[in-house]
Enzyme design. Structure first.
Site, short mmCIF file in Angstrom:
data_model
loop_
_atom_site.label_atom_id
_atom_site.label_comp_id
_atom_site.label_asym_id
_atom_site.label_seq_id
_atom_site.Cartn_x
_atom_site.Cartn_y
_atom_site.Cartn_z
N ASN A 10 1.11 6.26 -1.81
CA ASN A 10 0.73 6.50 -3.70
C ASN A 10 1.05 7.46 -3.21
O ASN A 10 0.52 8.39 -2.76
CB ASN A 10 -0.76 5.66 -2.45
CG ASN A 10 -1.98 5.97 -3.93
OD1 ASN A 10 -1.31 6.23 -4.51
ND2 ASN A 10 -2.96 6.26 -3.26
N LYS A 12 0.28 9.05 -5.90
CA LYS A 12 -0.92 9.44 -6.71
C LYS A 12 -0.08 10.20 -8.19
O LYS A 12 0.85 9.14 -9.10
CB LYS A 12 -1.40 10.09 -6.30
CG LYS A 12 -2.72 10.01 -5.38
CD LYS A 12 -3.40 10.75 -4.33
CE LYS A 12 -4.26 9.87 -3.01
NZ LYS A 12 -5.12 10.29 -2.89
N HIS A 97 -8.21 1.79 -6.26
CA HIS A 97 -8.34 3.11 -4.72
C HIS A 97 -10.13 3.88 -5.43
O HIS A 97 -10.22 3.61 -6.60
CB HIS A 97 -7.51 4.03 -5.79
CG HIS A 97 -7.43 5.02 -4.12
ND1 HIS A 97 -8.36 6.04 -4.47
CD2 HIS A 97 -6.43 5.06 -3.22
CE1 HIS A 97 -7.53 6.92 -4.11
NE2 HIS A 97 -6.90 6.50 -3.09
N GLU A 99 -10.33 6.81 -5.81
CA GLU A 99 -10.30 7.72 -7.34
C GLU A 99 -10.00 6.76 -7.84
O GLU A 99 -10.51 7.57 -9.40
CB GLU A 99 -8.96 8.35 -7.30
CG GLU A 99 -9.11 9.52 -6.09
CD GLU A 99 -7.87 9.75 -5.17
OE1 GLU A 99 -6.26 9.02 -5.68
OE2 GLU A 99 -7.15 10.48 -4.21
N GLU A 167 -10.18 2.50 2.99
CA GLU A 167 -9.69 4.27 3.23
C GLU A 167 -10.94 5.02 3.27
O GLU A 167 -11.62 5.09 1.93
CB GLU A 167 -9.05 4.29 1.53
CG GLU A 167 -7.68 3.94 1.55
CD GLU A 167 -6.63 4.48 0.73
OE1 GLU A 167 -5.74 4.95 1.24
OE2 GLU A 167 -6.81 4.86 -0.34
N GLY A 173 -7.45 12.70 1.33
CA GLY A 173 -6.47 14.52 1.13
C GLY A 173 -7.50 15.60 1.83
O GLY A 173 -8.00 16.44 1.60
N SER A 213 -5.38 10.76 5.42
CA SER A 213 -5.15 11.22 5.89
C SER A 213 -3.90 11.11 7.04
O SER A 213 -3.66 11.57 8.57
CB SER A 213 -6.18 12.12 6.72
OG SER A 213 -5.91 13.73 5.11
P1 PGA Z 1 -4.06 10.93 1.68
O1 PGA Z 1 -4.47 9.75 0.48
O2 PGA Z 1 -3.18 10.45 2.66
O3 PGA Z 1 -3.52 12.03 1.00
O4 PGA Z 1 -5.47 11.12 2.13
C1 PGA Z 1 -4.62 8.15 1.15
C2 PGA Z 1 -4.50 7.41 -0.24
O5 PGA Z 1 -5.64 7.88 -1.66
O6 PGA Z 1 -4.48 6.79 -0.20
#
Ligand code: PGA
Length: 251
Positions: A10, A12, A97, A99, A167, A173, A213
């Site tokens: 992803n 982003k 997601h 976000e 997630e 992140g 992460s």
């Molecule tokens: P990350 O993000 O691996 O940077 O923690 C995962 C995601 O939000 O899909």
């Protein structure tokens, strides 16, 4: 029950054309040499879909988008429809997601409606769920994720057109990963809820990815768990060496 691993990047809101093209080419070349034990997917921002599609030509790496609108077309300034994504060569779309749920106040009902439209357009969907830190601290991780599954997954979902991504919001992140045991507890519960909703057969074949992460250092132990069928990877998917190393961990 054997389920094929899915390792999904992803990206982003990251990448200009030259970077996206280079990253996609590196991933395509490296995974071709690898003959991985996983399906591999990259989900760049909308502006890179066409470039990345071209860069992946000749490889088995699939293309996905990070969101879509409910409608096929019309007066929705700034939005992209599932039909447009299909037309641009997408195989998958990520929906719900955290976000999107937080930045754009997307509800589980909206996520479900988007998923129905995306499936109708012939896309596969990755439906994301996950609890916040406060919810985990309050001992509500299973309750929250159960509610999200029940409300976000359409009844037209099957094991071949839908993937779930667990997630935990506090792990995204932050560098803080769920322990394999904590992740497995939620994954197993999610599979149980999916069985109630869609039937045991579908639930046993549906893939449930972990995201938050995930990186080369922790991928193997997460992917070794019974109900963890792959990863949705943010930060580490932007470096081809890290992403390919995670692909290699899927055994
Ligand atoms: P990350 O993000 O691996 O940077 O923690 C995962 C995601 O939000 O899909």
């Amino acid at each position: 029950m054997s389920r094929k691993f899915l390792i999904a990047g992803n990206w982003k809101m990251n990448g200009l054309i030259a970077e996206g093209q280079a990253l996609a080419k590196e991933i395509a070349t490296a995974t071709k040499a690898l003959k991985p034990n996983a399906e591999v997917l990259v989900c760049p921002p909308f502006t890179l879909l066409t470039t990345v599609k071209k860069a992946l030509r000749g490889s088995k790496v699939m293309l996905g988008a990070q969101d879509c609108h409910v409608e096929e077309k019309g007066a929705h300034t700034g939005d992209i429809s599932p039909v447009m994504l299909k037309d641009a060569g997408c195989d998958y779309v990520i929906l719900g997601h955290s976000e999107r749920r937080s930045d754009h106040r997307e509800s589980s009902l909206l996520v479900k409606t988007k998923a129905e439209s995306a499936l109708k357009a012939g896309l596969k969907v990755i439906i994301c769920i996950g609890e916040t830190l406060d919810e985990r601290k309050a001992g509500k991780a299973l309750e929250v994720t159960e509610k999200q599954i029940k409300a976000s997954v359409p009844s037209s979902s099957t094991a071949s057109n839908t993937v779930i991504a667990y997630e935990p919001v506090w792990a995204i992140g932050t560098g803080q990963t769920a322990t394999p045991e904590d992740a497995e507890e939620v994954h197993a519960h999610v599979r149980k809820v999916l069985a109630e909703k869609l039937g045991k057969g579908v639930a046993s074949r549906m893939r449930i990815l972990y995201g938050g992460s995930m990186k080369p250092a922790n991928a193997a132990e997460l992917l070794a768990k019974e109900d963890i069928d792959g990863g949705l990877i943010g930060g580490a998917s932007l470096k081809s060496a890290d992403f390919v190393s995670i692909v290699r961990s899927a055994k």
